[in-house]
Motif scaffolding. Structure first.
Motif, PDB file in Angstrom:
ATOM      1  N   LEU A  99       0.826  -1.200   0.000  1.00  0.00           N
ATOM      2  CA  LEU A  99       0.000   0.000   0.000  1.00  0.00           C
ATOM      3  C   LEU A  99       0.863   1.255   0.000  1.00  0.00           C
ATOM      4  O   LEU A  99       0.503   2.264  -0.628  1.00  0.00           O
ATOM      5  CB  LEU A  99      -0.924  -0.015   1.231  1.00  0.00           C
ATOM      6  N   ALA A 100       2.017   1.224   0.680  1.00  0.00           N
ATOM      7  CA  ALA A 100       2.900   2.387   0.724  1.00  0.00           C
ATOM      8  C   ALA A 100       3.405   2.740  -0.667  1.00  0.00           C
ATOM      9  O   ALA A 100       3.440   3.918  -1.058  1.00  0.00           O
ATOM     10  CB  ALA A 100       4.060   2.120   1.670  1.00  0.00           C
ATOM     11  N   ASP A 101       3.801   1.742  -1.451  1.00  0.00           N
ATOM     12  CA  ASP A 101       4.248   2.002  -2.814  1.00  0.00           C
ATOM     13  C   ASP A 101       3.122   2.583  -3.662  1.00  0.00           C
ATOM     14  O   ASP A 101       3.328   3.516  -4.447  1.00  0.00           O
ATOM     15  CB  ASP A 101       4.759   0.707  -3.459  1.00  0.00           C
ATOM     16  N   CYS A 102       1.937   2.035  -3.494  1.00  0.00           N
ATOM     17  CA  CYS A 102       0.799   2.513  -4.274  1.00  0.00           C
ATOM     18  C   CYS A 102       0.500   3.978  -3.968  1.00  0.00           C
ATOM     19  O   CYS A 102       0.279   4.781  -4.879  1.00  0.00           O
ATOM     20  CB  CYS A 102      -0.415   1.632  -3.975  1.00  0.00           C
ATOM     21  N   GLN A 103       0.508   4.342  -2.709  1.00  0.00           N
ATOM     22  CA  GLN A 103       0.229   5.731  -2.334  1.00  0.00           C
ATOM     23  C   GLN A 103       1.332   6.674  -2.806  1.00  0.00           C
ATOM     24  O   GLN A 103       1.075   7.808  -3.213  1.00  0.00           O
ATOM     25  CB  GLN A 103       0.060   5.816  -0.820  1.00  0.00           C
ATOM     26  N   ARG A 104       2.569   6.224  -2.746  1.00  0.00           N
ATOM     27  CA  ARG A 104       3.681   7.067  -3.176  1.00  0.00           C
ATOM     28  C   ARG A 104       3.598   7.370  -4.669  1.00  0.00           C
ATOM     29  O   ARG A 104       3.767   8.512  -5.087  1.00  0.00           O
ATOM     30  CB  ARG A 104       4.990   6.353  -2.839  1.00  0.00           C
ATOM     31  N   TRP A 105       3.319   6.380  -5.468  1.00  0.00           N
ATOM     32  CA  TRP A 105       3.194   6.590  -6.912  1.00  0.00           C
ATOM     33  C   TRP A 105       1.966   7.430  -7.239  1.00  0.00           C
ATOM     34  O   TRP A 105       1.983   8.241  -8.162  1.00  0.00           O
ATOM     35  CB  TRP A 105       3.126   5.237  -7.628  1.00  0.00           C
ATOM     36  N   TYR A 106       0.911   7.237  -6.493  1.00  0.00           N
ATOM     37  CA  TYR A 106      -0.307   7.994  -6.756  1.00  0.00           C
ATOM     38  C   TYR A 106      -0.099   9.487  -6.478  1.00  0.00           C
ATOM     39  O   TYR A 106      -0.560  10.335  -7.249  1.00  0.00           O
ATOM     40  CB  TYR A 106      -1.450   7.438  -5.898  1.00  0.00           C
ATOM     41  N   ARG A 107       0.587   9.809  -5.387  1.00  0.00           N
ATOM     42  CA  ARG A 107       0.829  11.220  -5.070  1.00  0.00           C
ATOM     43  C   ARG A 107       1.666  11.904  -6.143  1.00  0.00           C
ATOM     44  O   ARG A 107       1.351  13.009  -6.591  1.00  0.00           O
ATOM     45  CB  ARG A 107       1.538  11.332  -3.714  1.00  0.00           C
ATOM     46  N   GLN A 108       2.739  11.269  -6.569  1.00  0.00           N
ATOM     47  CA  GLN A 108       3.615  11.901  -7.555  1.00  0.00           C
ATOM     48  C   GLN A 108       2.943  12.004  -8.918  1.00  0.00           C
ATOM     49  O   GLN A 108       3.065  13.022  -9.606  1.00  0.00           O
ATOM     50  CB  GLN A 108       4.920  11.096  -7.660  1.00  0.00           C
ATOM     51  N   ALA A 109       2.223  10.965  -9.326  1.00  0.00           N
ATOM     52  CA  ALA A 109       1.567  11.000 -10.626  1.00  0.00           C
ATOM     53  C   ALA A 109       0.433  12.023 -10.651  1.00  0.00           C
ATOM     54  O   ALA A 109       0.175  12.659 -11.684  1.00  0.00           O
ATOM     55  CB  ALA A 109       1.027   9.612 -10.978  1.00  0.00           C
ATOM     56  N   SER A 110      -0.236  12.234  -9.520  1.00  0.00           N
ATOM     57  CA  SER A 110      -1.312  13.216  -9.465  1.00  0.00           C
ATOM     58  C   SER A 110      -0.788  14.623  -9.707  1.00  0.00           C
ATOM     59  O   SER A 110      -1.474  15.462 -10.316  1.00  0.00           O
ATOM     60  CB  SER A 110      -2.028  13.135  -8.111  1.00  0.00           C
ATOM     61  N   LYS A 111       0.398  14.921  -9.236  1.00  0.00           N
ATOM     62  CA  LYS A 111       0.980  16.235  -9.479  1.00  0.00           C
ATOM     63  C   LYS A 111       1.264  16.450 -10.972  1.00  0.00           C
ATOM     64  O   LYS A 111       1.080  17.535 -11.503  1.00  0.00           O
ATOM     65  CB  LYS A 111       2.277  16.384  -8.676  1.00  0.00           C
ATOM     66  N   ILE A 112       1.692  15.399 -11.641  1.00  0.00           N
ATOM     67  CA  ILE A 112       2.053  15.539 -13.055  1.00  0.00           C
ATOM     68  C   ILE A 112       0.815  15.735 -13.918  1.00  0.00           C
ATOM     69  O   ILE A 112       0.771  16.603 -14.792  1.00  0.00           O
ATOM     70  CB  ILE A 112       2.862  14.309 -13.516  1.00  0.00           C
ATOM     71  N   VAL A 113      -0.205  14.938 -13.679  1.00  0.00           N
ATOM     72  CA  VAL A 113      -1.390  15.015 -14.536  1.00  0.00           C
ATOM     73  C   VAL A 113      -2.152  16.313 -14.321  1.00  0.00           C
ATOM     74  O   VAL A 113      -2.926  16.742 -15.185  1.00  0.00           O
ATOM     75  CB  VAL A 113      -2.316  13.807 -14.289  1.00  0.00           C
ATOM     76  N   SER A 114      -1.952  16.977 -13.175  1.00  0.00           N
ATOM     77  CA  SER A 114      -2.673  18.220 -12.907  1.00  0.00           C
ATOM     78  C   SER A 114      -2.015  19.438 -13.544  1.00  0.00           C
ATOM     79  O   SER A 114      -2.572  20.534 -13.478  1.00  0.00           O
ATOM     80  CB  SER A 114      -2.787  18.436 -11.390  1.00  0.00           C
TER      81      SER A 114
END
Length: 1336
Positions: A233-248
């Motif tokens: 779950l930690a890896d999933c949340q880490r990738w989600y946070r960084q990818a959300s910044k890029i797509v925005s």
């Protein structure tokens, strides 16, 4: 200390052993470097032993010298490289020739340390790791995990391409870098085909039907989709946070600033859509695949913005920049450039160029080729002359920033018209005159903080003019600027307003505060476009009448000479929401409406500092939309209850400084009220405000409250309650329990012991005030120590954290202790005060890395070289906190304001260190201060080294004012001095200063401390040196008095304290006690040839040891005394009952009325001398004549020691205050001066009675007895007590002259007083005692 067999020291708290200490001795160039493991720890580990088997947390101590290089250290340890981390932030690799220990020494020198030995000691301090730390990288560069995540994410995960179930899951290498998601075609390898999916504008979503799974999609009609299944779950949340910044993101921006990068990550080059790249604040190298030189080979040709920051950028990089053909924005700020290569002229699409804070002396010529550049930033360079003809040739420049250049002249030799420039920023230069009439299309001009006396500009297209803080007397604008909307001419020398201002058709804001205006044009107030008018701090006598309705919304008329207002003000200005009329001479205010119905929209009304009375209440009630009402410091005797109930929307009410006795109960109708300030009145009944649902702050200090009627529960919103200064108020335990949940409760400390008040007796007293303003937290702290340790010294400070409260609180708690420690190491005030600030900066630790505070510290003391002189005041400060001394009624500034706007030297220093100063004059956009405690990440631009100034205090010094920036921005030095002079109580004066600052428009936290001084000649009780005439006048009769009050018989207990000595009365200062003590003590009968001892007070302590005058001796030793008793007399170990100072013993036959009966001793300005054992009573006819009369009264007790009286020697003030026998003299207040003689083994007793009020000179009248605390003698014991007090004449032998001389010549001279004074064998002699009564 544990060792690993080499130079390692693994105990972080105790880092030094005997070998390390021996290594440091003798050579300040020696030292040690502390090396940490390869993992960057942003938060230092807790102190304690670390195992050597854990290299990541290992701490090694390496001994070296300042000449030891990194290469030598690595060779000694078989290491690969060393890295340095500053302030817990960026990590940089050290070069082979760099010297780690020398780096630490230079860092400490830059901070402010000057002594090489002290630098060596500080370099070995464990707390320094929060400022500078070294890492040993054996195989790879140390990396911070958090920064690595934001730069690059990669791993091997289960991946499926597409949304259909036809695609299968497979293990693949997945990388998230830049703006793209990269998926390798082969597991655990980057060979083969790479699938690159842009994420900007796309989306990332969590897949609910599969655990720890994310779906990545690109934008566009042919969008691609990848599913990635993570292991945790930690890896999933880490990738989600960084990818959300890029797509925005709306643009393809890659921000790699402040990542300690040496090369650009290689995966970044797979991103083909990057248009903006930020590489500032890194440590980019020139070699390698991702270096700056090779960057053009990889970065896409679509790059349109590049931000580069290198401390010493090489020109070879500039020559390669021409390859970025589509580059649109280029920032090269904060380097050492002085020219640009011609090759940059090929960047045809470049439109914004940043060259600020370099070394350019003129505008680069290559700009003529860069035809697309319309914005040029050259702030902080060295352009001293601006040629307008140069701007005419560069006909594409529109926006030019030339701030902070030292610009002295603007010329136009060719008289050519410059038509393309629309915005020009010339702030913070040295211009004395400015003629910009040739710039025909100028729209925005900033020229504040110059030295302008004349300004001429074109008004065709002018929209905004800011020319504040100059010396302008006239401004010429032609034609009339009909497009002008914003005009700021504040802080100039204008005596009248130019006519063209009234003709501007679109003017919305006019600021002409702090000028010399005596009248306002009526046309200005009649403007149909004006929304905001600021005319404070002028000389206005009247405001013109309003003839028609105007749209004015904000009007500031404070600090003028207005005695009345136009009757039509509120009727015509119906849109008025803010009105400030503070500091005028108003006696009435106009009605808000001519009818019963009011249309007023006024929300904030400030009327502080006028002559208004309660008759204005009926007028104020018409403004029913009022939310803020300040009517402090007027002449209100009451406030109409019926009127207050109608202000239902009121949120903040300030009624301070009036003559109110009550606050109407109708205040409970103001349901939205959250702040009530009513200090410095005569209120004796607590108002009914604790039932208000939104009340947060209540200030009822400095009133006459006696009790509080409390409800069963308090509102949960109440955060602060101030009840200080109510001398008659006593809170019961029930009330204290009810107030326990309040965040800030301020009450006076009252003594628990009956009849005693815990206070200090010093020649100064203080009061302070801290105000939150409109912020939710208080970021100002005040330090006040009236008595520092056991000495007659004091320490005061003000700390302002701007927007943080942590650092001010830490400084408040620790800085006084640090000062005491530093004074043990050095006696030079400039050194120990400076080191106090530097040590406090270090002790802030991690809190001081990102947060900081302005600090001001004042220390009152005697000069070490002249302890017999006056007190000196040493002030040290960093930041914007200030100290103002009132001397002869005039303000004297003792501090230095370390802000970029106010200190030219600091501005130049910060510019030379290549800091980025933003348009609001803040270092890196963070703070306007160039010196702070904390904010170490801004070093070397922001330093903790203080300004230190010492001034001797004299009789003309009345008080000292300490305050933060918010106070002195609104209240001038002169007004602050006049304000305090009008208020006797320092606490009320500090409150008033804060209230005035708030009423003048301050919204920030305010801190003020007022220190009342009484250290001058008028409060000194030292006796002037005797003249020859005085010496022949004979002895002066002055005797110590012993009072035995009489009263009804009642059993009680006599309690001894500190060997029969109680402490000084705290209601008067030591200097006042000497004149007011009511003591009738005098010198004993002296020989006419012996000079009488000079009397000294605590303000002027003696540095000379007085001698013991032996009969027959030809040498004369004048007795010069400080306020001190004899050690032989009052030391507890000399008591006949061998009790400590806290023990209690009952004297046989003496009963008091139940209160603690103590002896108050005062030998202030008196002297004792050795004489023969024959009593002066037998020699002095004065005593003989009155002996019969005085024997029925109280006695003067003489101290006999083997037939001689011992002269009490005056010590230095430090020795006195630290003496166990005199330390009790500086704290408590006595209940009275009642005295009973202790048992017979006391050698000397000196007594001082409580003082009546002094009138002039020495006061020798006796004190009246306190009827509430009298000595009660039972009738059955009366005769026995009188006989005991009267005593018998003892048989004493004479103390030899040789023994006395030998004792005085001893190196430890106080032993003379601590040893038993009876040297002859036989029983202890009885002390001759005679009782005399003293009555007024």
């Amino acid at each position: 200390m544990k060792r690993n067999g080499s130079h390692s020291c693994v105990t972080r708290k105790s880092r030094f052993g005997s070998r390390e200490r021996d290594w440091l001795k003798g050579d300040p160039n020696r030292g040690c470097v502390c090396l940490y493991g390869a993992t960057v720890d942003m938060q230092p580990c807790a102190s304690g032993a670390q195992s050597s088997s854990t290299p990541h947390n290992d701490l090694q101590l390496v001994l070296c010298t300042t000449s030891t290089t990194m290469q030598e250290l690595c060779a000694q340890r078989d290491g690969k490289a060393l890295y340095v981390q500053l302030h817990g932030d960026l990590v940089r690799r050290l070069g082979p020739s760099e010297r780690p220990l020398q780096m630490v020494y230079e860092y400490l020198t830059t901070m402010g340390y000057t002594d090489p030995v002290r630098i060596q000691q500080e370099a070995a301090n464990s707390d320094l790791s929060c400022l500078i730390r070294f890492y040993s990288g054996e195989c790879k560069r140390p990396v911070n995990a958090d920064q690595q995540e934001r730069t690059l994410l990669k791993g091997v995960f289960s991946v499926r391409k597409g949304k259909t179930q036809l695609h299968k899951w497979a293990e693949r290498q997945v990388i998230l870098c830049g703006t793209c998601l990269i998926v390798a075609s082969v597991k655990d390898s980057l060979t083969g085909k790479m699938h690159i999916m842009p994420l900007v504008g796309g989306k990332v979503e969590e897949v609910k039907r599969r655990q720890h799974c994310l779906m990545f999609s690109s934008a566009g009609s042919q969008a691609q989709t990848y599913f990635v299944n993570f292991d945790t779950l930690a890896d999933c949340q880490r990738w989600y946070r960084q990818a959300s910044k890029i797509v925005s993101q709306t643009v393809s921006l890659v921000d790699l600033s402040c990542y300690s990068l040496e090369t650009v990550p290689e995966y970044l080059f797979y991103s083909q859509d990057i248009t903006h790249l930020n590489l500032r604040h890194n440590f980019m190298t020139l070699e390698g695949s991702g270096s700056l030189i090779n960057l053009p080979r990889y970065v896409t040709s679509h790059l349109c913005m590049l931000l580069v920051y290198i401390k010493y950028i090489l020109y070879i990089i500039l020559y390669d920049l021409f390859t970025y053909l589509f580059l649109q924005t280029l920032f090269l700020d904060g380097n050492h450039l002085d020219f640009l290569p011609e090759e940059l002229g090929s960047l045809s699409q470049l439109n914004s160029l940043g060259l600020s804070f370099n070394n350019f002396s003129q505008i680069p010529a290559v700009l003529e080729k860069l035809s697309g550049v319309d914005k040029l930033a050259m702030a902080g360079n060295r352009v001293e002359t601006l040629q307008l003809c140069t701007l005419s040739r560069i006909n594409h420049l529109k926006n030019i920033d030339l701030r902070l250049n030292g610009l002295q002249c603007v010329k136009n030799d060719s008289l050519e018209v410059v038509s393309q420039v629309t915005q020009l920023d010339l702030r913070d230069n040295r211009l004395a005159s400015l003629d910009l009439s040739s710039i025909s299309n100028l729209e925005i001009l900033h020229c504040q903080r110059n030295q302008l006396g004349m300004l001429t500009i074109s008004g065709f297209t002018l929209r905004m003019l800011n020319a504040s803080s100059n010396c302008l007397t006239t401004i010429s604008i032609y034609p009339v600027p009909n497009l002008l909307t914003h005009l700021d001419l504040s802080q100039n020398l204008l005596e009248y307003l130019p006519d063209w201002v009234c003709d501007c058709r679109k003017i919305e804001m006019v600021d002409i505060a702090h000028n010399l205006l005596s009248e306002l044009p009526s046309r200005l107030l009649s403007s149909l476009s004006l929304r905001k008018l600021l005319v404070g701090n002028n000389h206005l006598l009247r405001v013109p009448d309003l003839l028609d309705h105007i749209p004015l919304e904000s009007l500031d008329l404070q600090h003028n000479k207005l005695s009345s207002l136009p009757e039509s003000l509120f009727c015509k200005a119906l849109n008025l929401k803010y009105l400030n009329l503070s500091a005028n001479a108003l006696e009435t205010i106009p009605s808000c409406s001519q009818s019963e119905e009011s249309l007023s929209t006024l929300q904030e009304l400030y009327l502080t500092g006028n002559n208004l009375n309660e008759n204005c209440g009926s007028v104020l009630v018409g403004h029913q939309n009022l939310r803020v009402l300040h009517i402090a410091y007027n002449q209100f005797l009451s406030f109409p209850p019926s009127k207050l109930s109608k202000l239902e929307l009121l949120e903040e009410l300030n009624l301070s400084g009036n003559k109110l006795q009550t606050i109407p109960s109708t205040v409970s109708s103001c349901k939205k009220l959250h702040t009530l300030i009513a200090h410095s009145n005569d209120i004796n009944v607590f108002p009914e405000i604790l039932s208000l649902p939104e009340i947060k702050l209540v200030d009822l200090s400095c009133n006459q409250l006696t009790e509080i009627q409390l409800p069963e529960s308090l509102p949960p919103t109440l955060q602060e309650l101030d009840l200080t200064g109510n001398n008659s108020l006593t809170l019961e335990p029930k009330a204290l329990n009810l107030f326990s949940h309040i965040t800030t409760l301020k009450i006076d400390q009252k003594s628990i012991t009956t009849g005693e008040l815990q206070s200090t007796s010093t020649p100064w007293n203080h009061g302070f005030s801290e105000t939150r303003g409109q912020r939710n937290k208080l970021c100002v702290s005040v330090l006040a120590v009236d008595q520092l340790g056991d000495s007659a010294e004091a320490c005061y400070g003000v700390f302002d954290g701007d927007r943080n409260e942590e650092v001010p609180r830490l400084l408040q708690c620790t800085m006084g202790d640090v000062l005491c420690e530093e004074m043990q190491h050095c006696s030079l005030d400039s050194v120990y005060m400076s080191n106090t600030f530097l040590t406090s900066h270090r002790k802030l630790g991690m809190a001081g890395q990102k947060l900081g505070a302005s600090a001001l510290l004042c220390y009152i003391h005697h000069e070490p070289s002249d302890l017999g002189g006056y007190f000196s005041l040493t002030v040290a400060n960093v930041g914007t906190c200030q100290a103002v001394l009132c001397r002869n009624g005039q303000p004297v500034t003792l501090s230095k304001v370390y802000s970029l706007e106010n200190c030219t030297e600091e501005m130049e220093r910060v510019k030379l260190s290549k800091a980025i100063i933003t348009e609001d004059n803040k270092v890196s956009g963070v703070t306007c201060c160039s010196r702070l405690l904390g904010c170490s990440y801004l070093s070397p631009w922001v330093l903790p080294k203080p300004y230190v100034h010492t001034v001797p205090l004299c009789s003309q010094d009345e008080f000292l004012i300490l305050g933060n920036r918010a106070l002195f921005e609104r209240v001038s030095y002169q007004e602050a001095v006049l304000t305090v002079q009008a208020v006797r109580d320092p606490q009320a004066a500090a409150k008033k200063l804060c209230s005035l600052a708030q009423s003048y428009g301050c919204k920030d936290n305010i801190g003020a401390l007022v220190l009342s001084l009484h250290v001058g000649e008028d409060s000194c009780t030292c006796e002037p040196p005797l003249t020859i005439t005085d010496l022949h006048r004979g002895p002066h009769t002055n005797s110590s008095s012993l009072t035995v009050p009489h009263g009804p018989s009642k059993p009680a207990t006599l309690m001894s304290s500190s060997g029969g000595v109680s402490e000084l009365n705290s209601e008067v200062s030591p200097s006042e006690v000497g004149s007011e003590a009511g003591s009738t003590a005098s010198d004993e009968h002296m020989s006419t040839t012996a000079p009488r001892s000079e009397r000294r007070c605590s303000i002027h302590p003696s540095t000379v040891l007085c001698g013991i005058m032996v009969p027959g001796s030809t040498s004369q030793h004048p007795g010069i005394f400080q306020r001190q008793p004899s050690s032989a007399t009052f030391s507890s170990n000399q008591s006949d009952i061998n009790l400590d100072s806290d023990d209690e013993a009952q004297v046989q036959g003496v009963i008091s009325n139940g209160s603690k009966l103590e002896v108050e001793v005062d030998i202030h300005c008196c002297a004792f001398q050795l004489r023969s054992g024959v009593s002066d009573r037998n020699k002095n006819p004065h005593f003989g004549k009155e002996s019969d009369k005085l024997c029925n009264q109280n006695s003067v007790v003489e101290s006999a020691t083997n037939g001689c009286l011992l002269a009490v020697c005056g010590r230095e003030i430090v020795d006195l205050k630290k003496s166990p026998s005199t330390s009790c003299l500086f704290g408590k207040k006595l209940s009275n001066g009642s005295v009973v003689a202790p048992e017979d083994s006391h050698n000397i007793i000196e007594v001082a009675l409580e003082a009546p009020k002094k009138k002039s000179g020495y006061f020798t009248a006796p004190a009246q007895q306190d009827p509430e605390d009298q000595l009660i003698v039972p009738p059955c014991l009366e005769q026995e007590v009188r006989e005991q007090l009267r005593g018998q004449t003892p048989v004493v032998s004479c103390l030899s002259t040789a023994s006395i001389t030998s004792a005085l010549s001893s190196s430890v001279w106080p032993s003379v007083f601590t040893q038993p004074l009876v040297s002859a064998p036989g029983p202890s002699p009885m002390i001759q005692q005679e009782v005399y009564d003293t009555a007024l």
